[in-house]
Design an enzyme around this catalytic site. Structure first.
Site, mmCIF file in Angstrom:
data_model
loop_
_atom_site.group_PDB
_atom_site.id
_atom_site.type_symbol
_atom_site.label_atom_id
_atom_site.label_comp_id
_atom_site.label_asym_id
_atom_site.label_seq_id
_atom_site.Cartn_x
_atom_site.Cartn_y
_atom_site.Cartn_z
ATOM 1 N N CYS A 87 23.878 21.518 -50.045
ATOM 2 C CA CYS A 87 23.174 22.798 -50.076
ATOM 3 C C CYS A 87 22.475 23.052 -48.738
ATOM 4 O O CYS A 87 23.138 23.123 -47.717
ATOM 5 C CB CYS A 87 22.226 22.865 -51.268
ATOM 6 S SG CYS A 87 21.668 24.559 -51.639
ATOM 7 N N HIS A 195 26.292 22.360 -55.283
ATOM 8 C CA HIS A 195 25.591 21.141 -55.691
ATOM 9 C C HIS A 195 26.553 20.229 -56.462
ATOM 10 O O HIS A 195 26.800 20.461 -57.653
ATOM 11 C CB HIS A 195 24.401 21.486 -56.586
ATOM 12 C CG HIS A 195 23.263 22.123 -55.878
ATOM 13 N ND1 HIS A 195 22.233 21.401 -55.330
ATOM 14 C CD2 HIS A 195 22.998 23.425 -55.598
ATOM 15 C CE1 HIS A 195 21.362 22.212 -54.755
ATOM 16 N NE2 HIS A 195 21.812 23.456 -54.907
ATOM 17 N N GLU A 197 25.997 17.366 -57.598
ATOM 18 C CA GLU A 197 25.258 16.681 -58.666
ATOM 19 C C GLU A 197 25.098 17.554 -59.899
ATOM 20 O O GLU A 197 24.735 17.060 -60.973
ATOM 21 C CB GLU A 197 23.892 16.219 -58.150
ATOM 22 C CG GLU A 197 22.834 17.283 -57.999
ATOM 23 C CD GLU A 197 22.937 18.109 -56.722
ATOM 24 O OE1 GLU A 197 22.012 18.902 -56.467
ATOM 25 O OE2 GLU A 197 23.942 17.969 -55.992
#
Length: 215
Positions: A87, A195, A197
């Site tokens: 990001c 992202h 994650e």
């Protein structure tokens, strides 16, 4: 083997650490995942992740405020170790950011960070949601990941994008009223605007590829 996640007060550290731990366990890898603000730990790590949330200028200020961290990042890059920005951590790889004025970046992926400007004026900025990826150039981070219109989805939340100075640094884009930068890479440095994650199976697969990546 150690993977260091840089803590400079501007990233989704817990989620990033959990995703790396999960991907390592799933692939039966033995990496130790550490979240650290200690530049000595970063410099000694085998792989480094730079997360980031918020405004470019604030993230750069926070990173500069950690004594020795910029130098540790430089050591990591010079040693050829795999380095991943996420990001705003990806945006910081650029030469400069233009959010709230001009702010210098790390200069690791030539280019600049500009506001997203969709062709369709009805599209809201920031861009938030799930998008598939369109590959511009092959990269080990995308190995085995379905891409294109019927591919897996990644989660984006951003109002700015890194525009590389040379298309050779552009790995993948997403469509949001036109192409927006999704992945960049140069040598042992890579970055994802989305992202991983938070991107479920695509994200875990990309993280596993990062753990196996040998630039």
């Amino acid at each position: 083997m150690t993977v260091a996640i840089i803590d400079f007060g501007a990233g989704n550290l817990r989620s990033a650490a959990k995703a790396l731990e999960h991907a390592a366990a799933r692939e039966r890898r033995s990496e130790r995942i550490v979240v650290t603000s200690d530049p000595a730990v970063v410099a000694k790590a085998d792989r480094v992740v730079l997360p980031g949330d918020g405004a470019f200028r604030d993230c750069r200020h926070n990173l500069d405020a950690v004594p020795g961290m910029i130098a540790a990042i430089g050591e990591t890059i010079a040693a050829g170790k795999p380095f991943l920005g996420i990001c705003v951590g990806m945006q910081l790889l650029a030469d400069r950011g233009l959010e709230h004025g001009e702010t210098p970046g790390l200069g690791l992926v030539p280019g600049e960070v500009r506001a997203i400007d969709p062709y369709d004026p009805t599209l809201k900025v920031p861009h938030m949601g799930w998008n598939t990826l369109d590959v511009v150039s092959d990269h080990p981070l995308l190995a085995g990941i379905p891409v294109g219109e019927d591919g897996w989805h990644a989660f984006f939340l951003h109002g700015y994008e890194l525009e590389p100075a040379d298309e050779t640094y552009l790995v993948a884009t997403a469509d949001y009223g036109g192409p927006v930068t999704a992945i960049v890479a140069r040598d042992n440095v890579a970055g994802t605007q989305f992202h991983p994650e938070k991107s479920q199976k695509l994200g875990l697969a990309l993280i596993a590829n990062f753990l196996a990546w040998k630039p």
